[in-house]
Design a protein around this motif. Structure first.
Motif, PDB file in Angstrom:
ATOM      1  N   VAL A 225     -24.220 -10.392 -26.104  1.00 60.50           N
ATOM      2  CA  VAL A 225     -23.200  -9.647 -25.355  1.00 60.50           C
ATOM      3  C   VAL A 225     -21.807 -10.087 -25.806  1.00 60.50           C
ATOM      4  O   VAL A 225     -21.509 -11.282 -25.800  1.00 60.50           O
ATOM      5  CB  VAL A 225     -23.341  -9.887 -23.842  1.00 60.50           C
ATOM      6  CG1 VAL A 225     -22.321  -9.046 -23.080  1.00 60.50           C
ATOM      7  CG2 VAL A 225     -24.745  -9.579 -23.378  1.00 60.50           C
ATOM      8  N   PRO A 226     -20.923  -9.166 -26.194  1.00 61.39           N
ATOM      9  CA  PRO A 226     -19.550  -9.546 -26.513  1.00 61.39           C
ATOM     10  C   PRO A 226     -18.867 -10.145 -25.278  1.00 61.39           C
ATOM     11  O   PRO A 226     -19.016  -9.631 -24.171  1.00 61.39           O
ATOM     12  CB  PRO A 226     -18.902  -8.227 -26.921  1.00 61.39           C
ATOM     13  CG  PRO A 226     -20.045  -7.344 -27.324  1.00 61.39           C
ATOM     14  CD  PRO A 226     -21.174  -7.735 -26.423  1.00 61.39           C
TER      15      PRO A 226
ATOM     16  N   ARG B 177     -22.373  -4.533 -21.494  1.00 53.00           N
ATOM     17  CA  ARG B 177     -21.515  -4.183 -22.625  1.00 53.00           C
ATOM     18  C   ARG B 177     -20.460  -5.265 -22.873  1.00 53.00           C
ATOM     19  O   ARG B 177     -19.955  -5.408 -23.978  1.00 53.00           O
ATOM     20  CB  ARG B 177     -20.840  -2.848 -22.340  1.00 53.00           C
ATOM     21  CG  ARG B 177     -20.094  -2.222 -23.506  1.00 53.00           C
ATOM     22  CD  ARG B 177     -21.016  -1.834 -24.651  1.00 53.00           C
ATOM     23  NE  ARG B 177     -22.050  -0.919 -24.286  1.00 53.00           N
ATOM     24  CZ  ARG B 177     -21.910   0.413 -24.230  1.00 53.00           C
ATOM     25  NH1 ARG B 177     -20.750   0.965 -24.507  1.00 53.00           N
ATOM     26  NH2 ARG B 177     -22.930   1.189 -23.926  1.00 53.00           N
ATOM     27  N   LEU B 178     -20.158  -6.079 -21.834  1.00 56.07           N
ATOM     28  CA  LEU B 178     -19.100  -7.080 -21.908  1.00 56.07           C
ATOM     29  C   LEU B 178     -19.355  -8.144 -20.850  1.00 56.07           C
ATOM     30  O   LEU B 178     -19.865  -7.830 -19.768  1.00 56.07           O
ATOM     31  CB  LEU B 178     -17.732  -6.422 -21.655  1.00 56.07           C
ATOM     32  CG  LEU B 178     -16.501  -7.330 -21.508  1.00 56.07           C
ATOM     33  CD1 LEU B 178     -16.134  -7.945 -22.847  1.00 56.07           C
ATOM     34  CD2 LEU B 178     -15.320  -6.535 -20.938  1.00 56.07           C
ATOM     35  N   PHE B 179     -19.003  -9.389 -21.164  1.00 52.87           N
ATOM     36  CA  PHE B 179     -19.106 -10.483 -20.195  1.00 52.87           C
ATOM     37  C   PHE B 179     -17.756 -11.179 -20.130  1.00 52.87           C
ATOM     38  O   PHE B 179     -17.151 -11.486 -21.157  1.00 52.87           O
ATOM     39  CB  PHE B 179     -20.189 -11.481 -20.612  1.00 52.87           C
ATOM     40  CG  PHE B 179     -20.540 -12.491 -19.550  1.00 52.87           C
ATOM     41  CD1 PHE B 179     -21.699 -12.359 -18.811  1.00 52.87           C
ATOM     42  CD2 PHE B 179     -19.700 -13.581 -19.279  1.00 52.87           C
ATOM     43  CE1 PHE B 179     -22.027 -13.283 -17.820  1.00 52.87           C
ATOM     44  CE2 PHE B 179     -20.014 -14.497 -18.293  1.00 52.87           C
ATOM     45  CZ  PHE B 179     -21.183 -14.363 -17.565  1.00 52.87           C
ATOM     46  N   VAL B 180     -17.280 -11.457 -18.910  1.00 54.79           N
ATOM     47  CA  VAL B 180     -16.002 -12.136 -18.704  1.00 54.79           C
ATOM     48  C   VAL B 180     -16.233 -13.344 -17.809  1.00 54.79           C
ATOM     49  O   VAL B 180     -16.825 -13.223 -16.728  1.00 54.79           O
ATOM     50  CB  VAL B 180     -14.958 -11.205 -18.046  1.00 54.79           C
ATOM     51  CG1 VAL B 180     -13.592 -11.897 -17.993  1.00 54.79           C
ATOM     52  CG2 VAL B 180     -14.863  -9.873 -18.782  1.00 54.79           C
ATOM     53  N   GLY B 181     -15.763 -14.503 -18.252  1.00 50.90           N
ATOM     54  CA  GLY B 181     -15.913 -15.708 -17.437  1.00 50.90           C
ATOM     55  C   GLY B 181     -15.294 -16.900 -18.114  1.00 50.90           C
ATOM     56  O   GLY B 181     -14.797 -16.815 -19.242  1.00 50.90           O
ATOM     57  N   SER B 182     -15.312 -18.028 -17.425  1.00 45.17           N
ATOM     58  CA  SER B 182     -14.765 -19.258 -17.988  1.00 45.17           C
ATOM     59  C   SER B 182     -15.848 -20.001 -18.769  1.00 45.17           C
ATOM     60  O   SER B 182     -16.958 -19.488 -18.959  1.00 45.17           O
ATOM     61  CB  SER B 182     -14.180 -20.132 -16.875  1.00 45.17           C
ATOM     62  OG  SER B 182     -15.203 -20.597 -16.014  1.00 45.17           O
TER      63      SER B 182
ATOM     64  N   MET C 158     -13.790  -4.817 -26.556  1.00 38.43           N
ATOM     65  CA  MET C 158     -14.369  -3.488 -26.424  1.00 38.43           C
ATOM     66  C   MET C 158     -14.106  -2.633 -27.660  1.00 38.43           C
ATOM     67  O   MET C 158     -14.983  -1.909 -28.136  1.00 38.43           O
ATOM     68  CB  MET C 158     -13.822  -2.796 -25.174  1.00 38.43           C
ATOM     69  CG  MET C 158     -14.306  -3.392 -23.867  1.00 38.43           C
ATOM     70  SD  MET C 158     -16.096  -3.246 -23.654  1.00 38.43           S
ATOM     71  CE  MET C 158     -16.277  -1.461 -23.599  1.00 38.43           C
ATOM     72  N   GLU C 159     -12.897  -2.721 -28.188  1.00 38.21           N
ATOM     73  CA  GLU C 159     -12.557  -1.953 -29.384  1.00 38.21           C
ATOM     74  C   GLU C 159     -13.383  -2.419 -30.574  1.00 38.21           C
ATOM     75  O   GLU C 159     -13.931  -1.606 -31.330  1.00 38.21           O
ATOM     76  CB  GLU C 159     -11.068  -2.096 -29.688  1.00 38.21           C
ATOM     77  CG  GLU C 159     -10.622  -1.348 -30.941  1.00 38.21           C
ATOM     78  CD  GLU C 159     -10.903   0.151 -30.875  1.00 38.21           C
ATOM     79  OE1 GLU C 159     -11.221   0.741 -31.924  1.00 38.21           O
ATOM     80  OE2 GLU C 159     -10.807   0.727 -29.773  1.00 38.21           O
TER      81      GLU C 159
END
Length: 348
Positions: free
Chosen positions: A278-279, A260-265, A338-339
């Protein structure tokens, strides 16, 4: 130019993984314009594994790493490239190695960039050069097609779906009870030390995602160093995160498609996740998200300040710009992504 049916193109984007992903839209646009042409891509092994089976390509040719430093291997590769009878090369990488290998094909038309995008001595070997006016590298790479009178349409990545990788990750998700559970992905890795964000901060973001959005986190990694960071993220997550298995790039693409979400540099996994839809929330320090942020309006990039200097200087810089980015900033970016994602799904 030879007829469309006979034209043989070669893309010389050898590395890195993220940049190979960001070059895929150029390949898609080239195929749209020349559906009957032969299109190849010369890449080093990591990127080549992700490109195999791409719908825009007829063949992926694997180049040995540091081939310019090995005269014997270089001569072998030259002989192989000559057998393809390439008409036109496209050099989005704009470096000595990519331009020299294009020249060694014997292609009469070698398309590349003027300075400053064309770096090192690439301008000597590419004989048809353009001045880039685009900011983001996806749009910049597609500018090369203007030499061929191509006006690209909507950006598409068309990342290949490799059945074996899809099956492996589907089985892992089932074992983890994540088949129907929404989840986020965090990647604490980075190719440059100056791009690293601290594992304890990623752990804090994972706790935020579970507390506010009910999203557990899967931490992806590759290699011993990243595995160590991933373990630190999981250990500090207070059970909000779990380790992914060691994955190939096609398996990482398959896993990312479920997130649902990806976080990284600013790394290959971030751009791969964005490419499969993927957002993303990107953490930036020594690179400019206006040039190399996750492509598309659904994503958010966080940067406190941009480190100055040449690419080489920023690669070797102290890790100050990344450490200036706070947990609160990244958590807020995740909330916004996410919003926006929820609003888009509701509208659909």
């Amino acid at each position: 130019m030879t007829s469309q049916l006979q034209t043989r193109f070669l893309i010389t984007r050898l590395s890195a993984i993220g940049d190979c992903v960001l070059t895929m839209p150029m390949a898609c646009a080239l195929r749209d314009a020349f559906p009957q042409a032969w299109i190849g891509w010369l890449a080093e092994a990591p990127g080549a594994s992700l490109l195999q089976g791409h719908a825009a390509l007829d063949e992926v040719i694997v180049a040995p790493r540091r081939v310019l430093q090995d005269p014997v291997e270089l001569w072998k590769l030259r002989g192989k490239l000559r057998t393809y009878k390439i008409d036109i090369t496209l050099d989005p990488q704009g470096l000595t190695k990519s331009s020299v290998l294009g020249w060694l094909t014997g292609a009469k038309q070698r398309i590349g960039f003027h300075s400053p995008v064309g770096r090192e001595i690439s301008r000597w070997f590419n004989n048809c050069k353009i001045t880039s006016r685009q900011s983001h590298v996806v749009d910049r790479y597609r500018e090369l097609l203007s030499v061929l009178d191509i006006q690209p349409g909507k950006v598409r990545f068309d990342v290949p779906r490799q059945p074996g990788a899809t099956q492996v990750m589907a089985q892992w998700l089932k074992e983890q009870n994540l088949t129907t559970q929404a989840f986020a992905i965090i990647n604490a890795g980075a190719g440059w030390d100056s791009k690293v964000w601290l594992p304890e901060r990623y752990a804090a973001v994972s706790r935020h995602l579970l507390a506010k959005h009910g999203l557990p986190t899967v931490v992806v990694w590759a290699g011993d160093r990243e595995e160590g960071w991933a373990k630190e993220v999981v250990a500090g997550s207070q059970q909000a995160a779990r380790m992914a298995p060691n994955t190939t790039l096609p398996e990482l693409a398959a896993l990312s498609r479920h997130a649902r979400l990806f976080v990284g540099s600013d790394t290959g996994p971030l751009h791969l996740a964005a490419a499969v839809g993927v957002p993303c929330a990107g953490v930036y320090g020594p690179t400019n998200p206006a040039e190399c942020g996750p492509y598309g309006s659904v994503h958010r990039s966080v940067q406190t300040f941009l480190q100055k200097g040449s690419v080489k200087e920023r690669r070797k810089a102290e890790n100050v710009a990344m450490q200036a980015v706070t947990v609160e900033q990244v958590s807020a970016a995740c909330d916004q992504v996410m919003e926006n994602s929820r609003a888009s799904r509701a509208a659909a």
